[in-house]
Every structure is written in C-alpha cells, then in structure tokens.
Design an enzyme around this catalytic site. Structure first.
Site, mmCIF file in Angstrom:
data_model
loop_
_atom_site.group_PDB
_atom_site.id
_atom_site.type_symbol
_atom_site.label_atom_id
_atom_site.label_comp_id
_atom_site.label_asym_id
_atom_site.label_seq_id
_atom_site.Cartn_x
_atom_site.Cartn_y
_atom_site.Cartn_z
ATOM 1 N N LYS A 235 0.852 -1.247 0.043
ATOM 2 C CA LYS A 235 -0.120 0.007 -0.024
ATOM 3 C C LYS A 235 0.894 1.148 -0.009
ATOM 4 O O LYS A 235 1.849 1.375 0.674
ATOM 5 C CB LYS A 235 -0.827 0.073 1.386
ATOM 6 C CG LYS A 235 -1.784 -1.184 1.254
ATOM 7 C CD LYS A 235 -3.050 -1.208 0.324
ATOM 8 C CE LYS A 235 -3.978 -2.342 0.244
ATOM 9 N NZ LYS A 235 -4.864 -2.141 -0.670
ATOM 10 N N ASP A 263 -0.289 -0.185 -4.494
ATOM 11 C CA ASP A 263 -1.710 0.179 -4.536
ATOM 12 C C ASP A 263 -1.789 1.262 -3.819
ATOM 13 O O ASP A 263 -1.634 1.555 -2.798
ATOM 14 C CB ASP A 263 -2.457 -0.984 -4.098
ATOM 15 C CG ASP A 263 -4.020 -0.850 -4.038
ATOM 16 O OD1 ASP A 263 -4.353 -0.022 -4.293
ATOM 17 O OD2 ASP A 263 -4.861 -1.655 -3.314
ATOM 18 N N GLU A 289 -2.049 0.117 -8.616
ATOM 19 C CA GLU A 289 -3.446 -0.460 -8.580
ATOM 20 C C GLU A 289 -4.239 1.136 -8.079
ATOM 21 O O GLU A 289 -3.584 1.643 -7.226
ATOM 22 C CB GLU A 289 -3.851 -1.443 -7.543
ATOM 23 C CG GLU A 289 -5.000 -1.709 -7.229
ATOM 24 C CD GLU A 289 -5.379 -2.887 -6.505
ATOM 25 O OE1 GLU A 289 -6.559 -3.105 -6.279
ATOM 26 O OE2 GLU A 289 -4.118 -3.929 -6.261
ATOM 27 N N GLU A 318 -11.504 -2.478 -8.543
ATOM 28 C CA GLU A 318 -11.703 -2.997 -7.224
ATOM 29 C C GLU A 318 -13.246 -2.407 -6.693
ATOM 30 O O GLU A 318 -14.198 -2.851 -6.065
ATOM 31 C CB GLU A 318 -10.902 -2.815 -6.057
ATOM 32 C CG GLU A 318 -11.252 -2.763 -4.730
ATOM 33 C CD GLU A 318 -10.210 -2.569 -3.819
ATOM 34 O OE1 GLU A 318 -10.293 -2.340 -2.518
ATOM 35 O OE2 GLU A 318 -8.938 -2.538 -4.410
ATOM 36 N N ASP A 341 -14.137 -7.081 -8.491
ATOM 37 C CA ASP A 341 -14.491 -7.399 -7.083
ATOM 38 C C ASP A 341 -15.960 -8.253 -7.210
ATOM 39 O O ASP A 341 -16.779 -8.067 -7.875
ATOM 40 C CB ASP A 341 -14.849 -6.091 -6.489
ATOM 41 C CG ASP A 341 -14.910 -6.392 -4.941
ATOM 42 O OD1 ASP A 341 -14.079 -6.584 -4.153
ATOM 43 O OD2 ASP A 341 -16.092 -6.686 -4.751
ATOM 44 N N HIS A 368 -9.743 -8.536 -7.111
ATOM 45 C CA HIS A 368 -9.392 -7.865 -5.585
ATOM 46 C C HIS A 368 -10.000 -8.814 -4.849
ATOM 47 O O HIS A 368 -10.866 -9.362 -5.282
ATOM 48 C CB HIS A 368 -10.279 -6.457 -5.728
ATOM 49 C CG HIS A 368 -10.277 -6.188 -4.340
ATOM 50 N ND1 HIS A 368 -11.491 -6.033 -3.566
ATOM 51 C CD2 HIS A 368 -9.325 -5.950 -3.430
ATOM 52 C CE1 HIS A 368 -11.368 -5.730 -2.462
ATOM 53 N NE2 HIS A 368 -10.348 -5.474 -2.212
ATOM 54 N N ALA A 369 -9.146 -9.151 -3.718
ATOM 55 C CA ALA A 369 -9.838 -10.174 -2.847
ATOM 56 C C ALA A 369 -9.520 -9.472 -1.484
ATOM 57 O O ALA A 369 -8.841 -8.316 -1.366
ATOM 58 C CB ALA A 369 -9.225 -11.659 -3.030
#
Length: 456
Positions: A235, A263, A289, A318, A341, A368-369
């Site tokens: 992140k 991301d 991302e 996402e 998503d 995305h998970a």
C-alpha cells in the site's frame, strides 16, 4: 444424502421446485481496526464487515448465502438495502429465476423505484450483489457443484442467457459472447484437470498494509517467502518519501527476483500519480493499482500512457460501480489489468459480462480479494474465467484474514488457490460467527459498546 459439516446435498433437490420463502439480512462486523489490518491511504481504520444475506426456502436443508463487503460504518445501510430487494425473490421459485437469469437480474436492477438510488451503482447495487450471489449459491448447491464448475460446465447459450447486455452491446454482443465461450469448449476438460492438480496462482497483500510497523513488514515478508509467495503487494499513497522508504525495506527483504506491486487506493490526482510513480519506479513495480478516482476513465488512460515507458502497468476495478465503467476503461485503453470485485457490482451475472468483455479486449483479469469472504468468492470467478472464458491463468489477490469464519475457507497450497469442491459459492459463514459478530447485539460488539470501544 451426503453431508459435509454444515453442508447437505440431497439428490431430490435436482427434481424438486424450490420456493424462496424469506430473505434474512444480517449486519456482520469484525474489529480489524484494532491491529490496522486492511489499512491503506484512504481507509486508515477499517473494520471489515459485510451485509450477509440468507435466502430461506421451503426445504429446510437448502438455503442460499451471499454477502457484500464493507469496512464498518454504513454496513447497516447496505443491510437495509438488501431487505428492500426481497420482493424480487421471496415467493418465487429458484427455477423461475434461473431459467432466464439475465432477464431476472435486469428486472432486479431496473426496479422502477429502487433504481433511483443508483442507477446500477453504489449501495443498492452492492446490496443487489449480495442477493444475486445468494441465488447462485443456492443454485450451485441444488446442482451439487461448486460454483466455478457449475459455470464452467454450463452450455454457452445458457450462460449467455444469464447476462444482461443492456448498455454494453457497443463493446460485446450476445453472439460474440457465445462465440468466445464455444471457442474454449475443446480445452475445458484439460483445464479443469490442471486446476485440480496445481490450483490457481495467488499473490499476497498481507505484508503491505500501510499501518504496519517496519519490523512487522520485514517479519511478514520473511514469513511470506518461507510460505512460497513470489508476488507481494504494498500500500502506498500518503507520503512519497515514506513510500520510498517502505519499498526499499520490502525490496531488501524479497529481492528483485520476486514481483512487487503497489496500490494507492484512489489517493492521487492524475499529475500526482504520474509524479509519484516516477519516484517509485526504482522498485520496479509490476503495476500501480487504483492510482486515481475509480470513475476517471481519461485519467487512468493518461497515467497508463505516462508510465508505459517505465514498464509500470495500470490496474483498477476494485470499486468500479458496474459493467459500463469496465467497458469504457477497456474501450479507452485505460488499463492493463482488470480487477473485478465479486460483490461491488451486482453479482455473478454482471461479473460474467465483465469477464467476457475482458476476453474480447484481451485484458488479463486479476481480481481484488481480502476483506470478508472475497477470497472465498473470487477463486470461483477466476477458475471459471480460466476454464471457459479467457483460457488465461492470471493471479488472484490473497489476504490471510477471517477465513476461519467460513464453512469452506479457501485453501492455499504453494501460493495457489486450490479449487473448492463442496457445492455452492464457498460463502456460507459458521452460525457461531454470525451470532458472535452481528452488530450491535452480538457478543463482541455488545461488549465493545459497553466499554466505549464502539458506538451505535
């Protein structure tokens, strides 16, 4: 009768009409903010949550379960929206919905009054995803198959009838969709066997949350490598100097022989995204991302064009609201990687449409998970995509949180998702977890409210 823990499958299901008798919606929340799990540049204190739907039927064994993911406050709004949709399913048979699922789905999202809350976006669309996914869970259970296999083995024409092509025929037509699916039919059996043997590749985000200390990041990177992970997502977005420092730490730990992705969770304006990613290029990230507003098609296209010479790809999806946004991202060549998503859009039907468009535009889908149940959900979607739609093996996000609350938690082996085997969508939660974490009266939240750690 075959019984798997809480699951039961009765052969008579296949020959009996199933009447949906009621819809139950629960506000389920987990206090993940205590340890900064899930923290990123825009969401520093998420409490992973879900609006959880149970469709009850006239058979005491067969139920449909579905959920949509949120991060705490506002989950009660989505839960109420799920209840507002009950007239579209209660009193109807499963078969009356699934015989022309595309038309039933379109009727649900076109509700003459509820659609004003969207249309086809936001809270009402997410709630629709929970209800629709519960129908698919029920259908797969009735057929005695895991969802990915139900979808993969479905005839092309029947699968296409599950999709509404409204608003996307300028990108793909039903006839083109049938042709894509039929072209993959000769390889289906071999692909299914490949999945059963080696699974579907995954990457981990567990080491990269923004709220983690440097020592924790180092420890999690080392543990991840010991577990066989080769792809790590980090992140970024709050402060570029801090991002540089953290990326240096991660590259020190995982080396350059492993893949790193970053991301920003929609943090940046377009010029800032380009500037910051130029400064982070030293880490050789595979992709950035969500670099900017998820609705900004032209902004993503500009970022992609600017970063292409650096070898950095652009990924998003996402929080894309619906298939139309995905259509435009693809038509505008604005993304390199499509990130579906499982419940931000309105369930499996809309996901099928997005997968078909991605196959036509030759864009890899890397879902995305994480969250609550998203890993359990998306494994089915990627496996279906590989077997029947794109024939491509991509990679799925994995986050090691909250799987213990599901009856069939996802199984990771050698950094790959192993295909689920039990009938359904793998999304049914344990009854004790539902009782303990329901908001606000479950044991966990009642105590947190009592001691001032949470408020109503």
């Amino acid at each position: 009768r075959r019984v798997h823990g809480e699951f039961s499958c009765i052969c008579i299901f296949k020959f009996k009409m199933v009447l949906i008798t009621s819809l139950e919606a629960l506000d389920i929340r987990f206090p993940t903010s205590d340890h900064h799990d899930g923290s990123d540049s825009m969401h520093p204190d998420p409490d992973y949550s879900c609006a959880y739907v149970i469709l009850h039927t006239d058979d005491p064994v067969l139920k449909g379960h579905g959920l949509t993911f949120t991060i705490g406050r506002g989950n009660e709004i989505v839960t109420k929206a799920c209840e507002a949709l009950k007239h579209h399913v209660v009193g109807k048979t499963l078969e009356s919905i699934t015989e022309n699922f595309g038309a039933a789905w379109k009727a649900m999202v076109s509700d003459g009054q509820l659609r004003w809350l969207g249309p086809e976006k936001g809270v009402i669309h997410m709630a629709t995803g929970a209800v629709v996914n519960a129908i698919w869970d029920m259908w797969a259970k009735k057929e005695g198959k895991p969802l990915w296999l139900l979808l993969a083995e479905m005839p092309a024409e029947q699968l296409v009838r599950c999709v509404s092509f409204h608003w996307i025929t300028d990108a793909i037509t039903p006839e083109e969709a049938v042709a894509i699916l039929k072209a993959n039919e000769p390889e289906k059996t071999a692909r299914i066997e490949k999945l059963k043997e080696s699974g579907y590749p995954a990457y981990t985000t567990s080491a990269g949350w923004l709220g983690y200390s440097d020592d924790k990041i180092r420890r999690l990177c080392r543990e991840g490598m010991e577990q066989g992970w080769t792809h790590f997502k980090v992140k970024v977005g709050v402060d570029v100097e801090d991002d540089i420092r953290r990326l240096k730490i991660i590259r020190e730990e995982v080396g350059f022989e492993r893949t790193v992705m970053v991301d920003a969770n929609q943090r940046w304006d377009v010029p800032v995204a380009i500037e910051h990613m130029q400064q982070l290029a030293f880490a050789k990230p595979w992709f950035i991302e969500e670099p900017t507003c998820p609705d900004d098609i032209l902004g993503h296209a500009a970022i992609r064009k600017a970063l292409a010479p650096l070898g950095i790809k652009v990924a998003t999806g996402e929080v894309c609201a619906n298939r139309v946004l995905f259509k435009q991202l693809m038509q505008a060549s604005a993304i390199d990687i499509c990130q579906i998503d499982s419940c931000r859009v309105a369930g499996v039907n809309e996901i099928i449409a997005i997968l078909l468009m991605a196959a036509k535009f030759n864009i890899p889908v890397c879902p995305h998970a994480g969250g609550v149940g998203l890993c359990e959900y998306v494994q089915h979607l990627s496996m279906f995509d590989f077997v029947a739609v794109s024939g491509r093996v991509n990679i799925i996000e994995f986050v090691d949180h909250l799987h213990e609350h599901f009856l069939e938690p996802c199984e990771i082996k050698n950094a790959a998702y192993m295909p689920p085997s039990l009938p359904g969508y793998s999304i049914e939660m344990k009854p004790e977890s539902l009782r303990t974490f329901v908001f606000p009266h479950g044991e966990v939240w009642a105590e947190r409210i009592r001691v001032g750690k949470a408020t109503l």
